[in-house]
Design an enzyme around this catalytic site. Structure first.
Site, mmCIF file in Angstrom:
data_model
loop_
_atom_site.group_PDB
_atom_site.id
_atom_site.type_symbol
_atom_site.label_atom_id
_atom_site.label_comp_id
_atom_site.label_asym_id
_atom_site.label_seq_id
_atom_site.Cartn_x
_atom_site.Cartn_y
_atom_site.Cartn_z
ATOM 1 N N ASP A 50 0.842 -1.198 0.000
ATOM 2 C CA ASP A 50 0.000 0.000 0.000
ATOM 3 C C ASP A 50 0.880 1.252 0.000
ATOM 4 O O ASP A 50 1.418 1.640 1.031
ATOM 5 C CB ASP A 50 -0.897 0.012 1.247
ATOM 6 C CG ASP A 50 -1.831 1.197 1.223
ATOM 7 O OD1 ASP A 50 -2.785 1.173 0.415
ATOM 8 O OD2 ASP A 50 -1.605 2.174 1.971
ATOM 9 N N TYR A 55 3.259 9.923 0.646
ATOM 10 C CA TYR A 55 4.262 9.425 1.595
ATOM 11 C C TYR A 55 5.682 9.799 1.164
ATOM 12 O O TYR A 55 6.623 9.631 1.947
ATOM 13 C CB TYR A 55 4.159 7.899 1.786
ATOM 14 C CG TYR A 55 2.774 7.397 2.182
ATOM 15 C CD1 TYR A 55 1.865 8.260 2.794
ATOM 16 C CD2 TYR A 55 2.373 6.096 1.926
ATOM 17 C CE1 TYR A 55 0.584 7.827 3.138
ATOM 18 C CE2 TYR A 55 1.105 5.656 2.273
ATOM 19 C CZ TYR A 55 0.213 6.524 2.868
ATOM 20 O OH TYR A 55 -1.048 6.099 3.210
ATOM 21 N N LYS A 80 -2.012 6.162 -4.380
ATOM 22 C CA LYS A 80 -3.125 7.083 -4.145
ATOM 23 C C LYS A 80 -2.816 8.455 -4.749
ATOM 24 O O LYS A 80 -1.664 8.914 -4.710
ATOM 25 C CB LYS A 80 -3.361 7.252 -2.636
ATOM 26 C CG LYS A 80 -3.413 5.920 -1.890
ATOM 27 C CD LYS A 80 -3.740 6.045 -0.433
ATOM 28 C CE LYS A 80 -3.492 4.732 0.292
ATOM 29 N NZ LYS A 80 -2.115 4.576 0.802
ATOM 30 N N HIS A 113 -6.961 9.758 -2.480
ATOM 31 C CA HIS A 113 -6.481 9.644 -1.098
ATOM 32 C C HIS A 113 -7.409 10.365 -0.116
ATOM 33 O O HIS A 113 -7.619 9.905 1.001
ATOM 34 C CB HIS A 113 -5.065 10.243 -1.015
ATOM 35 C CG HIS A 113 -4.265 9.744 0.139
ATOM 36 N ND1 HIS A 113 -2.905 9.609 0.084
ATOM 37 C CD2 HIS A 113 -4.596 9.346 1.382
ATOM 38 C CE1 HIS A 113 -2.445 9.144 1.238
ATOM 39 N NE2 HIS A 113 -3.459 8.982 2.043
#
Ligand code: NAP
Length: 285
Positions: A50, A55, A80, A113
């Site tokens: 994931d 990030y 995402k 997201h």
């Protein structure tokens, strides 16, 4: 279907199989490359990763995937859409960047997201509709095998449904002992979506609660393993993150026991409102 190992799958409503535990890649305050952790997870049998542009580590994650030596089609990789890139053109550009960063030619799952980023707050429904139009095109082109959303509540799903031609297949939400909100789960499952549980360990916040400690002692497992098993028995996909090879293995060792109905009920009742997910319509990002 009885789950016996990490690679066993749930099935999305478009028929695509999704391995029952995903490896989370949000590094938080960790520093350094996440490549080794991703490789350790794949070595330990995880087949579902994931990731997210937000990030900031998709290149590291992609390197871990490559270095694992596992064939791409044996893995299920999610990413995402980042908050600042909602809208039709932006979404196409963001998707290309994510693929390039991960070093992949397709994704298994792509999610919006966040339903209402601050940048699009005055017109979030239109921005989502336009992103979704791009998602549907990329899906039709075969570069994404499944499309979905994250952190969406009923009103976001209803707004999206007004223009969507393909219904979202997944809603990724915060779900863990401490935040078990049936109404949010039902908003998605009644629409045929599968729930992915992010922060399934509550980042450790509820490990010392009685119901978790009791179940852990009864089954000879750790509180983290009880959290993961609890998600699976709810029919949801937990996405635990760990940078420790030991804990990566520990979090996968959840297929040799079953929580009783009483244990599930007691864990459902753990409440940790302080750490509940934030209201997606008012948060400042
Ligand atoms: N869609 C979204 O908005 C959203 C938001 C948040 C997260 N996510 C996804 O969900 C994934 C997981 O969520 P998360 O990272 O917030 O939290 P989490 O998986 O609930 O918890 C991770 C924390 O628990 C520790 N940990 C892991 N295994 C452990 C074990 N067996 N025993 C004790 N501690 C353990 C980790 O430390 P070590 O690394 O040191 O082991 C880390 O500090 C993310 O990585 C990301 O992929 C999505």
């Amino acid at each position: 279907m009885k789950l016996t190992k990490l690679a066993d799958s749930f099935t999305l409503s478009n028929g695509v199989g999704i391995p029952c535990i995903g490896f989370g890649t949000f590094m938080g305050k960790d520093s350094g490359s996440f490549t080794a952790a991703v490789k350790a997870a794949i070595d330990a049998g995880y087949r579902h990763i994931d990731a997210a542009a937000r990030y900031g580590n998709e290149a590291d994650v992609g390197r871990g995937i490559l270095e694992s030596g596992i064939a791409r089609e044996e893995l299920f990789v999610t990413s995402k859409l980042i908050n600042g890139m909602h809208g039709y053109k932006n979404t196409h550009a963001a998707f290309k960047e994510t693929l390039a960063d991960l070093g992949l030619s397709y994704l298994d799952l792509y999610l919006i997201h966040w339903p209402n980023p601050i940048k699009f707050r005055n017109d979030w429904a239109k921005a989502n509709a336009e992103s979704w139009r791009a998602f549907e095109e990329i899906y039709a082109d075969g570069k994404i095998r499944a499309i979905g959303v994250s952190n969406f509540r009923a009103h976001h799903l209803n707004a999206l449904a007004e223009t969507a031609k393909v219904a979202p297949l997944v809603n990724q939400i915060r779900l863990c002992p401490g935040e078990y909100r049936q109404e949010i789960i039902e908003e998605s499952t009644t629409r045929g979506m599968l729930i992915e549980a992010y922060s399934p360990l509550a980042r450790g916040a509820t490990f010392t609660r009685d119901a978790l400690k009791k179940a852990a002692a009864a089954h000879g497992k750790t509180p983290a393993q009880i959290c993961i098993r609890w998600c699976l028995q709810h029919g949801c996909i937990p996405l635990p993150k760990s940078s420790s090879a030991e804990r990566v293995k520990e979090n996968a060792d959840v297929f040799d026991f079953e929580l009783s109905a009483e244990e599930m009920t007691a864990i459902n009742a753990i409440e940790d409102r302080e750490n509940w997910s934030k209201d997606p319509d008012t948060i400042d990002f």
